[in-house]
Design an enzyme around this catalytic site. Sequence first.
Site, mmCIF file in Angstrom:
data_model
loop_
_atom_site.group_PDB
_atom_site.id
_atom_site.type_symbol
_atom_site.label_atom_id
_atom_site.label_comp_id
_atom_site.label_asym_id
_atom_site.label_seq_id
_atom_site.Cartn_x
_atom_site.Cartn_y
_atom_site.Cartn_z
ATOM 1 N N GLU A 214 1.134 -9.426 11.485
ATOM 2 C CA GLU A 214 0.933 -9.023 10.083
ATOM 3 C C GLU A 214 2.289 -8.823 9.409
ATOM 4 O OE1 GLU A 214 -1.386 -5.445 9.708
ATOM 5 O OE2 GLU A 214 -1.620 -5.656 7.542
ATOM 6 N N ASP B 71 0.779 -1.236 0.000
ATOM 7 C CA ASP B 71 0.000 0.000 0.000
ATOM 8 C C ASP B 71 0.818 1.298 0.000
ATOM 9 O OD1 ASP B 71 -1.661 -2.124 0.447
ATOM 10 O OD2 ASP B 71 -2.787 -1.198 2.068
HETATM 11 C C1 GLC Z 1 -3.058 -4.449 3.506
HETATM 12 C C2 GLC Z 1 -1.886 -5.015 2.713
HETATM 13 C C3 GLC Z 1 -2.403 -5.893 1.593
HETATM 14 C C4 GLC Z 1 -3.318 -6.973 2.167
HETATM 15 C C5 GLC Z 1 -4.408 -6.383 3.075
HETATM 16 C C6 GLC Z 1 -5.169 -7.453 3.847
HETATM 17 O O1 GLC Z 1 -3.834 -3.608 2.741
HETATM 18 O O2 GLC Z 1 -1.079 -4.010 2.226
HETATM 19 O O3 GLC Z 1 -1.347 -6.463 0.879
HETATM 20 O O4 GLC Z 1 -3.887 -7.720 1.149
HETATM 21 O O5 GLC Z 1 -3.849 -5.507 3.999
HETATM 22 O O6 GLC Z 1 -4.286 -8.250 4.585
#
Ligand code: GLC
Length: 425
Positions: A392, A163
């Site tokens: 995460e 992101d």
């Molecule tokens: C964030 C991450 C993305 C992922 C999402 C859900 O947006 O950057 O890669 O898919 O979270 O885990």
Amino acid sequence: MTEDLIAQAKAILRRNDRGGYTVPTHGLYPFQWNWDSCLSALGFSHFDEERAWTEIDTLFANQWPDGMVPHIVFHEEDDGYFPGPEVWRTGRPVPTSGITQPPVAGFAVRRLVERARNPALAETRARALLPKIHAWHAWFHRCRDPQGSGLVAIIHPWESGRDNSIDWDDVFERVPTEGVEPFNRRDIQHANPSHRPTQAQYERYIWLVQHFRRLGWDNSKLHDASPFQVVDPGFNAILIRSCTDLADLAERFGLAEMAEQSRQLASNGIAAMDTLWSDAAGQYLCQDRTTGALIQSPSIAGLLAGFADIPAPRAKAIAKRLAALGEQVDYLVPSHDPSVAAFDSLRYWRGPVWLIVNYMIADGLFRSGESVIAQRIIADSLRLIERSGFAEYYDPHTAEPCGGDQFTWTAAIVIELLSQELTPA
Ligand code: GLC
């Protein structure tokens, strides 16, 4: 130890199971995410094959008529996430976002077929999915590579799955913020704001969403109309690898035309990928499609490029680069080069380690015969888990666990790594 970690990881998958799909984590991400689901299916496949297939089926049940597979499916109402369906307004029967994510489904389905303990189930489910995955790949080439360069562009940073990468900073300057409707971020209520994207970045994310919404989510228009068009080597490598894997599966099931088309897309992609190589950086870089220039930002995207079958000298150079990074951090692979001023070991995609990316980079390196560095990446990944649990993402220097906890795809990758010898295909 191994048994215990696998048991914990399975419990996380079960806990995040909403019946037919998993949420990435409680609170922060309460819906189905595209590449999270495909990678999480790998974890399920070791103890519940039926459930693994269902994870991918549920995602593809929400494929758009034009072939796109959306990045989020909003199965249930939940006001704990922004931007929700009322912002996207894509008009889908089950609400979805209007952009996509790294197309890892072809790769995941091949893994599921190869390791199937129930081959009849695998063949039935794979045969139903193959045309859908093929349609998604065709959509990419039609809508995200309108000039036929062989490489596709992303039109929103969220599509990359990375992101707030440093890669986007300069191009993002081009995205305006005028006219952004007032909004209330929910992510910073679930996670530490100093680990998350900034407010200025969020305004631009939302500006792009509003811009595409005004264009009626018409994918024949969005690419050219986007002020943000970036060719990401990691994203393209995932697409290329999925095309290769789909070609192999199509051959196995006697689908000659699909096999040939997929093979062609993959070889065009591999050839074009070399335009993203930088000798100076010793890795691939993103390209700003609007200006044609390479973005001088050494991120993990250029290393993830090795997930595709790139030429051997390139794979060797990536292994060398990773070994050098390994001297700067305790845990490979940092999502950005730590020697760059903008590197931030705690802020999301601007430095931290992500297990899913580690897994894909290691897989590609094994295929290219670069096993020493691949083993180090896997060993580092497991040390992170033992020390800091199923977060995460992690600080590459200290192993500090960051973001959401009890994270589905992190748990899935742990099962994947511990349940099998990761060896060349
Ligand atoms: C964030 C991450 C993305 C992922 C999402 C859900 O947006 O950057 O890669 O898919 O979270 O885990």
